[in-house]
Scaffold this active site. Structure first.
Site, PDB file in Angstrom:
ATOM      1  N   LYS A   1      93.450  44.598  22.061  1.00 53.00           N
ATOM      2  CA  LYS A   1      93.418  43.725  20.877  1.00 53.00           C
ATOM      3  C   LYS A   1      94.536  42.691  20.913  1.00 53.00           C
ATOM      4  O   LYS A   1      94.682  41.902  19.997  1.00 53.00           O
ATOM      5  CB  LYS A   1      93.581  44.566  19.595  1.00 53.00           C
ATOM      6  CG  LYS A   1      92.547  45.653  19.421  1.00 53.00           C
ATOM      7  CD  LYS A   1      92.849  46.449  18.147  1.00 53.00           C
ATOM      8  CE  LYS A   1      92.013  47.700  18.043  1.00 53.00           C
ATOM      9  NZ  LYS A   1      92.485  48.581  16.979  1.00 53.00           N
TER      10      LYS A   1
ATOM     11  N   HIS B   1     110.617  49.710  42.329  1.00 51.25           N
ATOM     12  CA  HIS B   1     109.741  50.884  42.184  1.00 51.25           C
ATOM     13  C   HIS B   1     110.655  52.087  42.481  1.00 51.25           C
ATOM     14  O   HIS B   1     110.593  52.679  43.564  1.00 51.25           O
ATOM     15  CB  HIS B   1     108.594  50.767  43.188  1.00 51.25           C
ATOM     16  CG  HIS B   1     107.456  51.706  42.968  1.00 51.25           C
ATOM     17  ND1 HIS B   1     107.541  52.828  42.154  1.00 51.25           N
ATOM     18  CD2 HIS B   1     106.193  51.701  43.476  1.00 51.25           C
ATOM     19  CE1 HIS B   1     106.373  53.456  42.179  1.00 51.25           C
ATOM     20  NE2 HIS B   1     105.547  52.792  42.964  1.00 51.25           N
TER      21      HIS B   1
HETATM   22  C1  NCD Z   1     103.016  50.513  46.073  1.00 54.87           C
HETATM   23  C2  NCD Z   1     103.199  49.742  44.769  1.00 54.87           C
HETATM   24  O1  NCD Z   1     102.413  49.897  43.827  1.00 54.87           O
HETATM   25  O2  NCD Z   1     104.171  49.019  44.731  1.00 54.87           O
HETATM   26  N1  NCD Z   1     102.144  51.602  45.959  1.00 54.87           N
HETATM   27  C3  NCD Z   1     102.613  52.809  45.526  1.00 54.87           C
HETATM   28  O3  NCD Z   1     103.108  52.933  44.419  1.00 54.87           O
HETATM   29  N2  NCD Z   1     102.551  53.846  46.376  1.00 54.87           N
HETATM   30  C4  NCD Z   1     102.769  49.684  47.252  1.00 54.87           C
HETATM   31  C5  NCD Z   1     101.614  48.720  47.294  1.00 54.87           C
HETATM   32  O4  NCD Z   1     100.850  48.585  46.340  1.00 54.87           O
HETATM   33  O5  NCD Z   1     101.449  48.084  48.340  1.00 54.87           O
END
Ligand code: NCD
Length: 353
Positions: free
Chosen positions: A113, A171
Site C-alpha cells: 500500500k 552482508h
Molecule cells: C548474495 C547476496 O544476496 O548478496 N547471496 C547470498 O546471500 N548468499 C550473493 C549474490 O546474490 O550474488
C-alpha cells in the site's frame, strides 16, 4: 512495490546519521548491521559458538531448542533470497524460536500500500524480538536500527535488527559464515593468500568479507582483488582494509594470482544493480570458473561462492564437474550459514553460547 516502500533515497543518509554499537564482547540486544561492529575477539566468539552449535545440532542435543525458546523473529525481505532467508528462519526454529512474516511477506503487507521502511520496521518491532532484514537500499539496515532504537524507548518489548543484505553495502552475516568456512576448512586464516574474484563493486558479500579478513592483519593474511576495471572494490572498503595494514593486490589478470591463492572466492556479476543492461553484458563473462580454471589453482585451494551462480560458473556440465571436486566448498559454506546465524541469533537474544 513502489518507491516509498523501497525508500531508496532516505536510507543512504543513515549510514552517516547512525553509529552502530560495537559488540565489544557483549552481543545481547545489539543490532548487527556491519562487520565494523566486531573486533577480533568477537569474531573468535562467533566462530567458536557456531562450531559448538553445529556439533550440538548434529548430535541432536535437545537443549538447543531452549536457547531462543519463546522468541519471535520477523523475516523482512524486500529483495529476493534463497539461502539467507531460509537459513535465518531455519536457525531461529532450530533454536526453539518462531518466525512471523516469512518469505514474501513483504509483498502482501502494507508495503504494497506504500508504507515506508521505517513504519514497516516499527510494526515488526512491536511484535517480534528480532528482525532479519534484507533491502535493496544501502543504509537501510542503519535506518532500521535508528528507528528501532527510538521505538524501543516507547514500547515495552525491545527489538533488534540483523541485516541480511544492505543493498550494495554489506552482508555481515554472510561475511561471518564465509570467515567461519575459511577457518573450518583451513584451520585458521594465518598467512593465507585469499583472492576475491568478480563483481567487487556491487557484491556486498565481498565488502563484508574483505573487512573481516583485514582484522586478521597480525596473522599475515594477504588479499587479492580480481575484477573487471569497472567493478573494482569500492574505496571505502579498500581504505578500511589498508588502514589495518593489509597487503592488497588489485588486478584484472586472474592468471597472475590464481596459482598462489589458498582461497579463491568467486562471485556473480550483480545484474540487478546495473543501470544499463549493455554494461552488464560487457562484463558478464569476464571471469568464468570452469574445471580448467580450477586446475590452474593450488592442489589444496578452497573454492568458495556465496551463491546463487549464473554465468560465472560456466555451463551446468561445468557445475557438475566443479561440484564433485573436493576443493569446492560452497555447499559446506551454505550449510555453515545456518550454524553461524544460529550463533548470532542466540547471542543477540542473550543466550549463553
Ligand atoms: C548474495 C547476496 O544476496 O548478496 N547471496 C547470498 O546471500 N548468499 C550473493 C549474490 O546474490 O550474488
Amino acid at each position: 512495490m513502489n518507491d516509498a516502500a523501497l525508500d531508496v533515497r532516505p536510507s543512504a543518509q543513515f549510514r552517516h546519521l547512525y553509529q552502530p554499537p560495537k559488540i565489544a564482547g557483549d552481543f545481547a540486544g545489539k543490532h548487527i548491521i556491519t562487520v565494523e561492529q566486531f573486533d577480533k575477539a568477537d569474531l573468535d566468539a562467533v566462530i567458536q559458538s557456531a562450531g559448538t552449535l553445529r556439533e550440538r545440532v548434529l548430535r541432536r542435543d535437545g537443549e538447543v531448542v531452549r536457547l531462543c525458546e519463546g522468541r519471535i523473529m520477523a523475516s523482512l525481505f524486500y529483495e529476493a533470497s534463497t539461502r539467507t532467508d531460509m537459513s535465518f528462519q531455519a536457525a531461529m526454529r532450530r533454536l526453539g524460536g518462531s518466525v512471523v512474516f516469512g518469505s514474501n511477506g513483504v509483498q502482501f503487507s502494507s508495503v504494497y500500500k506504500g508504507e515506508n521502511l521505517a513504519d514497516t520496521v516499527r510494526a515488526a518491532g512491536c511484535y517480534a524480538d528480532l528482525i532479519a532484514l534484507r533491502h535493496p537500499a544501502e543504509g537501510s539496515s542503519f535506518q532500521a536500527a535508528y528507528y528501532l532504537d527510538k521505538l524501543n524507548e516507547r514500547i515495552e518489548k525491545p527489538c533488534v535488527v540483523v541485516s541480511g543484505g544492505d543493498g550494495i553495502g554489506e552482508h555481515p552475516t554472510q561475511g561471518l559464515l564465509d570467515l567461519f568456512t575459511i577457518v573450518d576448512q583451513k584451520g585458521s586464516v594465518d598467512g593465507l593468500a585469499i583472492t576475491l574474484v568478480g563483481d567487487l563493486l556491487y557484491g556486498r558479500t565481498v565488502h563484508s568479507l574483505a573487512k573481516l579478513l583485514a582484522m586478521f592483519e597480525a596473522t599475515g593474511v594477504k588479499l587479492c582483488f580480481v575484477s573487471p576495471p569497472s567493478l573494482k572494490m569500492p574505496d571505502t572498503v579498500l581504505d578500511f582494509v589498508q588502514k589495518h595494514g593489509i597487503n592488497v593486490h588489485e588486478t584484472s589478470d586472474l592468471h597472475e594470482v590464481l596459482g598462489q591463492s589458498d582461497v579463491v572466492y568467486w562471485t556473480r556479476v550483480q545484474e540487478e544493480r546495473f543501470a544499463r543492461q549493455a554494461d552488464y553484458e560487457a562484463v558478464r563473462d569476464m571471469f568464468v570458473m570452469t574445471p580448467a580454471v580450477l586446475n590452474q589453482c593450488k592442489r589444496d585451494v578452497i573454492l568458495m561462492h556465496p551463491l546463487p551462480r549464473k554465468y560465472e560458473m560456466g555451463t551446468y556440465n561445468d557445475h557438475d564437474i566443479l561440484d564433485q571436486n573436493p576443493r569446492s566448498v560452497y555447499f559446506q559454506q551454505m550449510e555453515n550459514g545456518m550454524y553461524v546465524r544460529m550463533a548470532l541469533l542466540a547471542k543477540v537474544m542473550g543466550a549463553d553460547v
